[in-house]
Design a protein around this motif. Structure first.
Motif, PDB file in Angstrom:
ATOM      1  N   PRO A 166     -25.452  66.205 -33.287  1.00 30.52           N
ATOM      2  CA  PRO A 166     -26.861  66.638 -33.232  1.00 30.52           C
ATOM      3  C   PRO A 166     -27.724  65.667 -32.424  1.00 30.52           C
ATOM      4  O   PRO A 166     -27.650  64.444 -32.588  1.00 30.52           O
ATOM      5  N   GLU A 196     -30.795  65.170 -32.741  1.00 28.29           N
ATOM      6  CA  GLU A 196     -31.779  64.477 -33.579  1.00 28.29           C
ATOM      7  C   GLU A 196     -31.296  63.090 -33.975  1.00 28.29           C
ATOM      8  O   GLU A 196     -32.095  62.159 -34.121  1.00 28.29           O
ATOM      9  N   VAL A 197     -29.978  62.957 -34.149  1.00 22.46           N
ATOM     10  CA  VAL A 197     -29.429  61.650 -34.513  1.00 22.46           C
ATOM     11  C   VAL A 197     -29.625  60.655 -33.371  1.00 22.46           C
ATOM     12  O   VAL A 197     -30.029  59.502 -33.589  1.00 22.46           O
ATOM     13  N   GLU A 213     -31.852  60.867 -30.884  1.00 22.92           N
ATOM     14  CA  GLU A 213     -33.277  60.622 -30.671  1.00 22.92           C
ATOM     15  C   GLU A 213     -33.846  59.690 -31.738  1.00 22.92           C
ATOM     16  O   GLU A 213     -34.691  58.836 -31.442  1.00 22.92           O
ATOM     17  N   ALA A 214     -33.409  59.856 -32.979  1.00 24.60           N
ATOM     18  CA  ALA A 214     -33.890  58.964 -34.044  1.00 24.60           C
ATOM     19  C   ALA A 214     -33.480  57.527 -33.776  1.00 24.60           C
ATOM     20  O   ALA A 214     -34.252  56.588 -34.014  1.00 24.60           O
TER      21      ALA A 214
END
Length: 320
Positions: free
Chosen positions: A208, A210-211, A213-214
């Motif tokens: 993902p 999101e991982v 980007e985080a």
């Protein structure tokens, strides 16, 4: 008039099918796939295929313990006769593992050579392929897609076409000593990288976003993301690639014949297996025992990484 169901009740009614198990969606993805794809007939067919496929291997195993007179010569017969004529010996394994003169098989040295070749090559391919796959999956640079297609297309080139030019490049340009581990390490790594990059790219690209980007928001750079996020999440794919690469290099004979120089100091076990029968097949009776000695390490590697291997094969095609 009929009462109109409330929105929540209506949505719930549309989600649930008559006769469906309400706990089915809560089951792990692997269990659901196993339930849907497994049947009695498929299981029976798989068992029959496994038994038929294993019969030659079992026969070879039985033959490896039979005396030489029962394998070659006028008194020889099929391996299935061993259950009637009970005559087994460990002499074949002793002959292939211990030095006993110039005519000895002596697989011990070649066994060590294979380990010295396959372990570094597997590590090199895993490290370089995972780095390249991360760059192709999450890096942003011009020509990324075209370069990835080029790397993937390298798998189409026949291996035999590159052997002699690569040998000349090693000996004339790089001045690598003939018949050295370095030539085998570099050659096997080069031949294994295109497929390794392709397999790992397909897995890493499914992580993902999101991982990633985080981690970038928290100030992590590419090296931190790769070592602390990508690699731990890619263990199943790395294990699958490790098994493939290990088996390919361990069972290789063509590359070994070209780059090892044929010397006992560097040649792998496959080269000795090809020579063990002698010029006229006088020692054919040693082949079964030598074959089982050569598969000990691959079996240990496969069964040790089997659970990761299955997860790595299924993870690219299943969504939870």
């Amino acid at each position: 008039m009929t009462a109109t169901p409330a929105p929540k009740e209506a949505s719930k009614a549309t989600r649930q099918r008559p006769g469906s198990d309400p706990t089915e969606d809560a089951q792990p993805i692997m269990r659901r796939v196993k339930t849907k794809l497994t049947s009695k007939w498929a299981t029976a067919a798989a068992i029959i295929i496994a038994v038929v496929w294993s019969v030659p291997t079992f026969g070879l195993f039985v033959t490896s313990f039979r005396p030489a007179a029962k394998q070659v010569g006028p008194r020889s017969n099929g391996w299935w006769n061993a259950f009637v004529d009970w005559d087994f010996t460990f002499k074949n394994y002793v002959d292939v593992l211990t030095p006993a003169g110039s005519q000895s098989a002596n697989l011990s040295q070649y066994f060590v050579n294979s380990i010295a070749i396959v372990i570094p090559v597997t590590i090199f391919v895993l490290v370089l392929a995972s780095m390249a796959a991360y760059v192709f999956a999450w890096g942003k640079f011009k020509g990324r897609d075209a370069l990835f297609i080029f790397v993937f297309a390298l798998q189409i080139i026949p291996l035999q076409m590159a052997l002699i030019p690569l040998l000349q490049f090693f000996t004339q340009t790089l001045q690598l000593p003939a018949g050295s581990y370095a030539q085998l390490w570099i050659a096997h790594t080069m031949f294994g990288l295109p497929l390794g990059i392709f397999l790992l790219h397909n897995f890493i690209s499914e992580i993902p976003g999101e991982v990633i980007e985080a981690a970038r928001v928290d100030g992590a750079g590419h090296s931190t993301i790769f070592w602390r996020i990508i690699l731990p999440l890619s263990v199943p794919a790395l294990a699958s690639l490790a098994i493939f690469q290990f088996l390919w290099v361990w069972n290789d004979l063509l590359v070994a014949l070209v780059f090892s120089g044929g010397t006992a100091d560097v040649a792998p076990i496959t080269q000795r297996l090809a020579e063990i029968s002698g010029t006229r097949g006088a020692r054919d009776y040693l082949n079964p025992a030598a074959a089982f000695v050569s598969i000990i390490i691959p079996l240990l590697v496969f069964f040790g990484l089997q659970r990761y291997f299955v997860r790595g094969l299924l993870s690219g095609g299943l969504k939870g």
